[in-house]
Design an enzyme around this catalytic site. Structure first.
Site: not given
Length: 322
Positions: A116-118, A120-121
């Site tokens: 997921g994008c969140y 990943t960060g």
């Protein structure tokens, strides 16, 4: 030499369109498409899924599970861009930079789940510190993050488009919506699973009035530790973990100091890239650190990561199409 065949199941969605645009025109693969009228035809989808080398699933979670149930060929590999299989048994997590050896796991896997994008960060910030034991696994982690509205898919995009159509010059405002207020956001499970934390982090996501871009912030009250590490030690651990990586970059500590002294961190600075950049802001006097990951939620947070994983699964150079 026969080109590997790739089918994007759900290529008309936000992530599917982005992946298709990155792959279309490449001469080292063959993209296979389904007729528009047959996109919901399970028989036709099954036929295509089982006729290609890799099927990329850009579907809602239930649709992704259904697509996997259609797999009958032992020769096809699946790359799932949904959140359906990110912590599922038998699936490899598609964050190549997460741990030593993760790339090889992806290369050898038949089933890969795109992060997921969140997460990943978040994982780019926290995983190195847990792995090097600079933070204990029971450290109470909180995450404050903001994403462009494209991260919510078609429904949220339509809501924002509708919102702006209804605004007048006199009543125009810039919405900033905090969501996930019932907690248990679907990204938390993978954050917990792959960070090494003993308990799930407290995740507070928000959506801003811009299409794409993302900042993930992780504050660390190091004064709660008996022997708190310095900001430089924190920075060195993260930088060492990602040394030599092209798509996970750690901003020089000097840059973080300049930003802290009054410059804004642009949420959209990395749009159109497959890069996540980590910043470390530290105050050793107060024993506080803020970790910030900056990325494109549609790039390294979705389609870019999918293309990177696809290249690894095919044995191609990772940067192709990126």
């Amino acid at each position: 030499m026969t080109k590997p065949k790739i089918f994007i199941d759900g290529e008309s969605g936000t992530t599917g369109l982005q992946i298709h645009s990155r792959l279309n025109g490449r001469d080292d693969i063959e993209l296979v498409s389904i007729e528009t009228s047959k996109r919901r035809d399970a028989t036709e989808r099954a036929k295509l899924i089982n006729a290609v080398d890799i099927a990329i699933l850009c579907l809602p979670d239930d649709g992704a599970r259904e697509a996997v149930s259609l797999v009958s060929s032992l020769g096809v590999k699946i790359l799932d861009a949904s959140s359906a299989h990110r912590t599922a048994k038998g699936w490899v997590y598609g964050f190549p930079e997460l741990n030593p050896g993760q790339r090889q796991k992806i290369a050898n896997a038949r089933f890969v789940s795109n992060p997921g994008c969140y997460p990943t960060g978040f994982l780019a910030c926290v995983r190195p510190l847990i792995a090097k034991e600079l933070l204990p696994s029971n450290f109470p982690i909180t995450i404050n993050a903001v994403s462009g509205y494209s991260g919510g898919g078609k429904n949220l995009i339509q809501k924002y488009d509708s919102f702006h159509e209804q605004q007048t010059t006199a009543t125009s405002l810039y919405p900033y919506g905090v969501y996930g207020l019932q907690f248990g956001h679907k990204h938390v499970k993978e954050m917990h699973e792959y960070s090494g934390l003993a308990s799930p982090p407290l995740f507070v996501p928000a959506v801003g009035d811009f299409e794409q871009g993302m900042l993930v912030q992780v504050p660390l009250p190091l004064w709660t530790l008996e022997h708190p590490p310095s900001g430089k030690v924190i920075y060195d651990a993260i930088a060492d973990h990602f040394q030599g990586e092209k798509f996970v970059q750690v901003a020089p500590l000097a840059d973080a100091t300049l930003l802290r002294d009054g410059t804004f961190l642009d949420v959209m600075a990395l749009n159109g890239t497959n890069i996540v950049q980590v910043f470390v802001f530290a105050n050793d006097n107060t024993k506080e650190v803020l970790l910030v990951a900056q990325l494109d939620n549609l790039g390294k947070g979705a389609s870019g990561a999918a293309v990177q994983n696809l290249n690894i699964m095919l044995g191609f150079p990772e940067e192709l199409g990126l």
